[in-house]
Design an enzyme around this catalytic site. Structure first.
Site, PDB file in Angstrom:
ATOM      1  N   ASP A  31     123.335  -0.412 -42.695  1.00  0.00           N
ATOM      2  CA  ASP A  31     122.613   0.795 -43.030  1.00  0.00           C
ATOM      3  C   ASP A  31     124.545   1.593 -43.432  1.00  0.00           C
ATOM      4  O   ASP A  31     125.123   1.218 -42.506  1.00  0.00           O
ATOM      5  CB  ASP A  31     122.162   1.837 -42.345  1.00  0.00           C
ATOM      6  N   THR A  34     123.843   7.351 -44.707  1.00  0.00           N
ATOM      7  CA  THR A  34     124.411   9.015 -45.369  1.00  0.00           C
ATOM      8  C   THR A  34     123.684   9.663 -44.324  1.00  0.00           C
ATOM      9  O   THR A  34     123.120   9.934 -43.027  1.00  0.00           O
ATOM     10  CB  THR A  34     123.475   8.632 -46.290  1.00  0.00           C
ATOM     11  N   ALA A  81     118.017   3.766 -49.091  1.00  0.00           N
ATOM     12  CA  ALA A  81     117.747   3.915 -51.211  1.00  0.00           C
ATOM     13  C   ALA A  81     118.711   5.204 -50.688  1.00  0.00           C
ATOM     14  O   ALA A  81     118.294   5.911 -49.502  1.00  0.00           O
ATOM     15  CB  ALA A  81     116.598   3.843 -51.438  1.00  0.00           C
ATOM     16  N   GLU A  82     118.529   6.206 -51.770  1.00  0.00           N
ATOM     17  CA  GLU A  82     117.998   8.071 -51.252  1.00  0.00           C
ATOM     18  C   GLU A  82     116.865   7.942 -51.924  1.00  0.00           C
ATOM     19  O   GLU A  82     116.686   7.801 -52.960  1.00  0.00           O
ATOM     20  CB  GLU A  82     119.240   8.504 -52.836  1.00  0.00           C
ATOM     21  N   THR A 143     108.444   2.889 -54.507  1.00  0.00           N
ATOM     22  CA  THR A 143     107.386   3.840 -54.479  1.00  0.00           C
ATOM     23  C   THR A 143     106.316   3.749 -54.908  1.00  0.00           C
ATOM     24  O   THR A 143     107.087   3.576 -56.627  1.00  0.00           O
ATOM     25  CB  THR A 143     108.269   5.147 -53.812  1.00  0.00           C
ATOM     26  N   ASP A 144     105.021   4.595 -55.043  1.00  0.00           N
ATOM     27  CA  ASP A 144     104.470   5.307 -55.870  1.00  0.00           C
ATOM     28  C   ASP A 144     104.655   6.167 -57.138  1.00  0.00           C
ATOM     29  O   ASP A 144     104.140   6.418 -58.160  1.00  0.00           O
ATOM     30  CB  ASP A 144     102.911   5.654 -55.822  1.00  0.00           C
ATOM     31  N   GLU A 145     105.530   6.840 -56.597  1.00  0.00           N
ATOM     32  CA  GLU A 145     106.248   7.473 -58.031  1.00  0.00           C
ATOM     33  C   GLU A 145     106.320   7.289 -59.352  1.00  0.00           C
ATOM     34  O   GLU A 145     106.765   7.335 -60.370  1.00  0.00           O
ATOM     35  CB  GLU A 145     107.446   8.959 -57.014  1.00  0.00           C
ATOM     36  N   TYR A 169     114.776  10.654 -58.887  1.00  0.00           N
ATOM     37  CA  TYR A 169     114.543   9.841 -58.096  1.00  0.00           C
ATOM     38  C   TYR A 169     113.407   8.688 -58.353  1.00  0.00           C
ATOM     39  O   TYR A 169     113.765   7.092 -58.181  1.00  0.00           O
ATOM     40  CB  TYR A 169     113.754  10.602 -57.114  1.00  0.00           C
ATOM     41  N   LYS A 173     114.506   4.367 -58.707  1.00  0.00           N
ATOM     42  CA  LYS A 173     113.180   3.467 -57.724  1.00  0.00           C
ATOM     43  C   LYS A 173     112.940   2.753 -58.976  1.00  0.00           C
ATOM     44  O   LYS A 173     112.846   1.259 -58.585  1.00  0.00           O
ATOM     45  CB  LYS A 173     112.688   4.272 -57.027  1.00  0.00           C
TER      46      LYS A 173
HETATM   47  P1  NAD Z   1     115.410   7.683 -45.401  1.00  0.00           P
HETATM   48  O1  NAD Z   1     115.819   8.598 -46.679  1.00  0.00           O
HETATM   49  O2  NAD Z   1     115.052   8.590 -44.522  1.00  0.00           O
HETATM   50  O3  NAD Z   1     116.685   6.503 -45.098  1.00  0.00           O
HETATM   51  C1  NAD Z   1     117.699   5.403 -46.204  1.00  0.00           C
HETATM   52  C2  NAD Z   1     117.806   4.960 -45.557  1.00  0.00           C
HETATM   53  O4  NAD Z   1     118.851   4.212 -46.737  1.00  0.00           O
HETATM   54  C3  NAD Z   1     119.191   5.368 -44.554  1.00  0.00           C
HETATM   55  O5  NAD Z   1     119.659   5.049 -43.118  1.00  0.00           O
HETATM   56  C4  NAD Z   1     120.900   5.682 -45.289  1.00  0.00           C
HETATM   57  O6  NAD Z   1     121.577   5.643 -43.815  1.00  0.00           O
HETATM   58  C5  NAD Z   1     120.359   4.251 -45.570  1.00  0.00           C
HETATM   59  N1  NAD Z   1     121.374   3.878 -47.129  1.00  0.00           N
HETATM   60  C6  NAD Z   1     121.330   5.114 -48.492  1.00  0.00           C
HETATM   61  N2  NAD Z   1     122.110   4.237 -48.992  1.00  0.00           N
HETATM   62  C7  NAD Z   1     122.540   3.578 -48.405  1.00  0.00           C
HETATM   63  C8  NAD Z   1     123.508   1.849 -48.793  1.00  0.00           C
HETATM   64  N3  NAD Z   1     124.032   2.081 -50.306  1.00  0.00           N
HETATM   65  N4  NAD Z   1     123.372   1.627 -48.320  1.00  0.00           N
HETATM   66  C9  NAD Z   1     123.362   1.353 -47.073  1.00  0.00           C
HETATM   67  N5  NAD Z   1     122.520   1.968 -46.430  1.00  0.00           N
HETATM   68  C10 NAD Z   1     122.069   3.216 -47.281  1.00  0.00           C
HETATM   69  O7  NAD Z   1     114.228   6.506 -46.636  1.00  0.00           O
HETATM   70  P2  NAD Z   1     113.235   6.418 -46.318  1.00  0.00           P
HETATM   71  O8  NAD Z   1     112.233   7.484 -46.533  1.00  0.00           O
HETATM   72  O9  NAD Z   1     112.954   5.792 -44.444  1.00  0.00           O
HETATM   73  O10 NAD Z   1     112.217   5.313 -47.613  1.00  0.00           O
HETATM   74  C11 NAD Z   1     112.410   3.892 -47.174  1.00  0.00           C
HETATM   75  C12 NAD Z   1     112.487   3.295 -48.565  1.00  0.00           C
HETATM   76  O11 NAD Z   1     111.270   3.660 -49.027  1.00  0.00           O
HETATM   77  C13 NAD Z   1     113.033   3.459 -49.947  1.00  0.00           C
HETATM   78  O12 NAD Z   1     113.257   2.870 -50.468  1.00  0.00           O
HETATM   79  C14 NAD Z   1     111.598   5.065 -50.108  1.00  0.00           C
HETATM   80  O13 NAD Z   1     112.292   4.216 -51.631  1.00  0.00           O
HETATM   81  C15 NAD Z   1     110.655   3.718 -50.205  1.00  0.00           C
HETATM   82  N6  NAD Z   1     109.538   4.833 -50.700  1.00  0.00           N
HETATM   83  C16 NAD Z   1     109.524   5.720 -48.924  1.00  0.00           C
HETATM   84  C17 NAD Z   1     108.126   6.530 -48.997  1.00  0.00           C
HETATM   85  C18 NAD Z   1     108.443   8.263 -48.732  1.00  0.00           C
HETATM   86  O14 NAD Z   1     107.308   8.202 -48.625  1.00  0.00           O
HETATM   87  N7  NAD Z   1     109.318   8.120 -47.213  1.00  0.00           N
HETATM   88  C19 NAD Z   1     107.248   6.061 -49.465  1.00  0.00           C
HETATM   89  C20 NAD Z   1     107.457   4.748 -50.443  1.00  0.00           C
HETATM   90  C21 NAD Z   1     108.792   4.334 -50.507  1.00  0.00           C
HETATM   91  P1  TYD Z   2     108.445  15.568 -50.801  1.00  0.00           P
HETATM   92  O1  TYD Z   2     107.917  15.788 -49.370  1.00  0.00           O
HETATM   93  O2  TYD Z   2     109.767  15.607 -50.825  1.00  0.00           O
HETATM   94  O3  TYD Z   2     108.190  14.252 -51.372  1.00  0.00           O
HETATM   95  P2  TYD Z   2     107.576  13.869 -52.843  1.00  0.00           P
HETATM   96  O4  TYD Z   2     107.852  14.615 -53.469  1.00  0.00           O
HETATM   97  O5  TYD Z   2     108.168  12.632 -52.612  1.00  0.00           O
HETATM   98  O6  TYD Z   2     106.085  13.700 -52.934  1.00  0.00           O
HETATM   99  O7  TYD Z   2     107.243  16.536 -50.951  1.00  0.00           O
HETATM  100  C1  TYD Z   2     105.701  16.403 -50.885  1.00  0.00           C
HETATM  101  C2  TYD Z   2     104.983  17.321 -52.160  1.00  0.00           C
HETATM  102  O8  TYD Z   2     105.584  18.359 -51.247  1.00  0.00           O
HETATM  103  C3  TYD Z   2     105.818  17.351 -53.274  1.00  0.00           C
HETATM  104  O9  TYD Z   2     104.417  17.631 -54.190  1.00  0.00           O
HETATM  105  C4  TYD Z   2     106.428  18.574 -53.433  1.00  0.00           C
HETATM  106  C5  TYD Z   2     106.011  19.344 -52.117  1.00  0.00           C
HETATM  107  N1  TYD Z   2     107.122  20.071 -51.298  1.00  0.00           N
HETATM  108  C6  TYD Z   2     106.764  21.295 -51.025  1.00  0.00           C
HETATM  109  O10 TYD Z   2     106.238  22.048 -51.664  1.00  0.00           O
HETATM  110  N2  TYD Z   2     108.021  22.404 -50.404  1.00  0.00           N
HETATM  111  C7  TYD Z   2     108.663  21.591 -49.537  1.00  0.00           C
HETATM  112  O11 TYD Z   2     109.464  22.765 -48.729  1.00  0.00           O
HETATM  113  C8  TYD Z   2     108.718  19.922 -49.704  1.00  0.00           C
HETATM  114  C9  TYD Z   2     109.994  19.551 -49.511  1.00  0.00           C
HETATM  115  C10 TYD Z   2     107.760  19.648 -50.618  1.00  0.00           C
END
Ligand code: NAD
Ligand code: TYD
Length: 367
Positions: A31, A34, A81-82, A143-145, A169, A173
């Site tokens: 990791d 970030t 990921a970011e 992601t589903d996005e 984003y 992805k």
């Molecule tokens: P997060 O932002 O909480 O964590 C990302 C982690 O990756 C962090 O620990 C960061 O330090 C690390 N990282 C970033 N850039 C890096 C690099 N270049 N090399 C090594 N490490 C790096 O994200 P999350 O919510 O835990 O998501 C994890 C994965 O799941 C992502 O790929 C995201 O696209 C996917 N995902 C997330 C969701 C969601 O709802 N959060 C849903 C579906 C899929």
């Molecule tokens: P988010 O948690 O950023 O996830 P994603 O954009 O990947 O779905 O946002 C979830 C939903 O909530 C999205 O439709 C944007 C909305 N949202 C708000 O209305 N207010 C907020 O402050 C944030 C962060 C998100």
């Protein structure tokens, strides 16, 4: 031995904790730390020899290559990921670098490693001496996005839905998913891809909707709802996402894609209201008012996708996976977790956790 990338983030962190709670197979956690990486999430593993933390970038092919050769993992799970849509709108560059270029460089290092593994026909490998090419898996967490936005009433995303990403984003992805697919078709790399809906649960960075609403509510701050609040997201408790990934790793077919979701579509405003009502019950405001009074409608996100919904039929039918939590049980656990971890939240918000990371992991760059 498995490698997890991004294992100090929200989902990766939960995955590492769950993995080591259930089995002894060690994890190398790569990791970059970030702003979203938080070693405090993994504090219970600090002296655990099964958790080998490496501070580094998935885009550093030399580091990744060296780690793979040295530790001979049987699988890599790519969470790194970011991940925040709003940040991708204001500064997309990091998303291109990590999600696209980083995934590409990671795949290159993995391909070289995989080519160095014995083929099953050689008789070396899975028999006990280590992993062979057939047993190895690269699991890409997505992601589903990537599928874009659904109209009301339109059928939920299946694995064959066309890719129509709308934010930097989701576009980054989508590009990473395509690279993973191409490495399977072109080079035969054994890959698995999961496309999951919105996660929520413990250790979620409070920039995303649910944790932001919880911490802002408790701090007496406004709860910013974008636009009319009627955008729909499909919510899955993070531990259920982790169990789905374990199941796909165990039984998924190489080259296949699995959508992961909990059949929990809800408009954002409904989510915010549920969080407010739970807080009214569990930590009532001292002035006797309701948390809903803190809701504030704000300017909409540019290009805001209207609706996501996952059809999780394939993973259910083919791999027998179903989520353990309903939204009601999962959101209650989540709110209780934030109430019990005020220090984690305070550190994340104040940047203290970065000092903690620097103090504890200063010299850690290679396993
Ligand atoms: P997060 O932002 O909480 O964590 C990302 C982690 O990756 C962090 O620990 C960061 O330090 C690390 N990282 C970033 N850039 C890096 C690099 N270049 N090399 C090594 N490490 C790096 O994200 P999350 O919510 O835990 O998501 C994890 C994965 O799941 C992502 O790929 C995201 O696209 C996917 N995902 C997330 C969701 C969601 O709802 N959060 C849903 C579906 C899929
Ligand atoms: P988010 O948690 O950023 O996830 P994603 O954009 O990947 O779905 O946002 C979830 C939903 O909530 C999205 O439709 C944007 C909305 N949202 C708000 O209305 N207010 C907020 O402050 C944030 C962060 C998100």
């Amino acid at each position: 031995m498995i490698v997890v990338t991004g294992g100090a983030g929200f989902i990766g962190g939960n995955f590492v904790l769950d993995w080591l709670a259930g089995r002894d197979e060690p994890v190398i956690n790569l990791d970059k730390l970030t702003y979203a990486g938080n070693m405090e999430t993994l504090a219970t593993l600090r002296d655990d020899p099964r958790h080998i933390f490496v501070k580094g970038d998935i885009g550093d092919s030399a580091l990744v290559g060296e780690l793979l050769v040295r530790h001979q993992p049987r699988a890599i799970i790519n969470f790194a990921a970011e991940s925040h849509v709003d940040r991708s709108i204001s500064s997309p560059e990091d998303f291109i670098q990590t999600n696209i270029v980083g995934t590409f460089r990671l795949l290159e290092a993995v391909r070289a490693y995989w080519n160095s593994l014995p083929s099953p026909a050689s008789g070396r490998g899975a028999g006990g001496e280590g992993v062979d090419q057939a047993a190895f898996r690269f699991l890409h967490v997505s992601t589903d996005e990537v599928y874009g936005s659904l109209a009301p009433g339109e059928a939920a995303f299946t694995e064959t839905h066309r890719y129509e990403p709308n934010s930097p984003y989701s576009a980054s992805k989508a590009a990473s998913d395509h690279l993973v697919r191409a490495y399977h078709h072109t080079y035969g790399l054994p890959v698995l891809t999961t496309n999951c809906s919105n996660n929520y649960g413990p250790c979620h960075f409070p920039e995303k909707l649910i944790p932001l609403m919880i911490v802002n509510a408790l701090a007496g701050k406004p709860l910013p709802v974008y636009g009319d609040g009627m955008q729909v997201r499909d919510w899955l408790y993070v531990k259920d996402h982790c169990s789905a990934i374990r199941r796909v790793l165990e039984a998924g077919k190489s080259g296949e894609v699995y959508n992961v979701g909990g059949w929990n579509e809800k408009p954002n405003i409904a989510i915010v209201n549920i969080v407010c009502d739970l807080l009214d019950e569990l930590r009532p405001r001292s002035d006797g008012k309701h948390y809903r009074e803190q809701i504030s409608y704000v300017k909409d996100r540019p290009g805001h996708d209207r609706r996501y919904a996952i059809d999780a039929g394939k993973i259910q039918r083919e791999l027998g996976w179903t989520p353990a939590e309903t939204f009601e049980t999962g959101i209650r656990k989540t709110v209780l977790w934030y109430l019990a971890h005020a220090e984690w939240v305070a550190h994340v918000q104040s940047g203290v956790y970065r000092d903690w990371v620097d103090a504890h992991y200063a010299g850690v760059t290679a396993a």
